[in-house]
Design an enzyme around this catalytic site. Structure first.
Site, PDB file in Angstrom:
ATOM      1  N   HIS A   3      39.646  37.794  55.505  1.00  0.00           N
ATOM      2  CA  HIS A   3      39.076  38.617  56.333  1.00  0.00           C
ATOM      3  C   HIS A   3      38.157  39.281  56.552  1.00  0.00           C
ATOM      4  O   HIS A   3      38.733  40.680  55.984  1.00  0.00           O
ATOM      5  CB  HIS A   3      39.938  38.160  57.908  1.00  0.00           C
ATOM      6  CG  HIS A   3      40.576  36.736  58.088  1.00  0.00           C
ATOM      7  ND1 HIS A   3      39.935  35.994  58.651  1.00  0.00           N
ATOM      8  CD2 HIS A   3      41.836  37.039  57.281  1.00  0.00           C
ATOM      9  CE1 HIS A   3      40.579  34.862  59.093  1.00  0.00           C
ATOM     10  NE2 HIS A   3      41.753  35.146  57.724  1.00  0.00           N
ATOM     11  N   ALA A  53      50.939  42.855  34.928  1.00  0.00           N
ATOM     12  CA  ALA A  53      52.124  41.684  35.347  1.00  0.00           C
ATOM     13  C   ALA A  53      51.501  42.574  36.818  1.00  0.00           C
ATOM     14  O   ALA A  53      51.629  44.429  36.745  1.00  0.00           O
ATOM     15  CB  ALA A  53      53.225  41.894  34.693  1.00  0.00           C
ATOM     16  N   LYS A  99      38.110  43.414  41.516  1.00  0.00           N
ATOM     17  CA  LYS A  99      36.432  43.166  41.149  1.00  0.00           C
ATOM     18  C   LYS A  99      36.420  42.662  39.537  1.00  0.00           C
ATOM     19  O   LYS A  99      37.973  41.951  38.995  1.00  0.00           O
ATOM     20  CB  LYS A  99      36.310  45.177  40.905  1.00  0.00           C
ATOM     21  CG  LYS A  99      36.132  45.585  41.935  1.00  0.00           C
ATOM     22  CD  LYS A  99      35.986  47.163  41.646  1.00  0.00           C
ATOM     23  CE  LYS A  99      35.703  47.724  43.150  1.00  0.00           C
ATOM     24  NZ  LYS A  99      35.834  49.333  42.980  1.00  0.00           N
TER      25      LYS A  99
END
Length: 153
Positions: A64, A106, A112
């Site tokens: 959102h 992990a 990005k």
């Protein structure tokens, strides 16, 4: 092979994958292993060949817009290129491309694009000073037969 609209190569090994959203947006390449993972698919998810995605990984193609007064949904595709290894519990966010041979550590949170061969760890994911070889030739599915034999025996 097409399953519920997803295009999955017949040599892919698919574990307990929980998918919310559109199966039609998913493609999985040959000799790719998906462990017990979760995908929220509202946009394309393209997973290449010889990829290993370990247990607990989450792939999210939507979120959102926190600056939008209507809290509108923002969707973006995820592309995972060949020979990528995504470690246990990592989270891949909308709009990420993971380049060929990259490693996601992990529990890393990737927001990005990750360049080919790079290794990223942490939250938020940061690039390490070392990288992988660009001459990768393994099949992550080869290891499964030995694991299954051990579990059954």
């Amino acid at each position: 092979m097409i399953s519920k609209g997803a295009v999955i190569h017949e040599t892919a090994e698919i574990g307990e994958v929980r998918i919310a959203g559109g199966f039609k947006y998913l493609s999985v390449g040959r000799q790719t292993f998906l462990g017990r993972i979760k995908m929220n698919i509202h946009e394309r998810v393209a997973i290449g060949n010889n990829v290993c995605i370990n247990d607990g990984v989450e792939l999210l193609t939507a979120s959102h817009d926190v600056c939008d007064p209507n809290w509108g949904q923002v969707k973006a595709a995820i592309f995972i290129e060949d020979y990528v290894w995504i470690g246990t519990g990592a989270m891949i966010l909308p709009g990420v491309r993971i380049g060929k041979g990259a490693v996601i550590g992990a529990r890393a949170v990737v927001s990005k694009t990750v360049a080919p061969g790079r290794i990223v760890v942490g939250n938020p994911a940061k690039v390490l000073d070392r990288s992988r070889s660009d001459k990768l030739s393994y099949n992550p599915c080869e290891f499964l037969a030995a694991n299954r034999a051990w579990l059954i025996g």
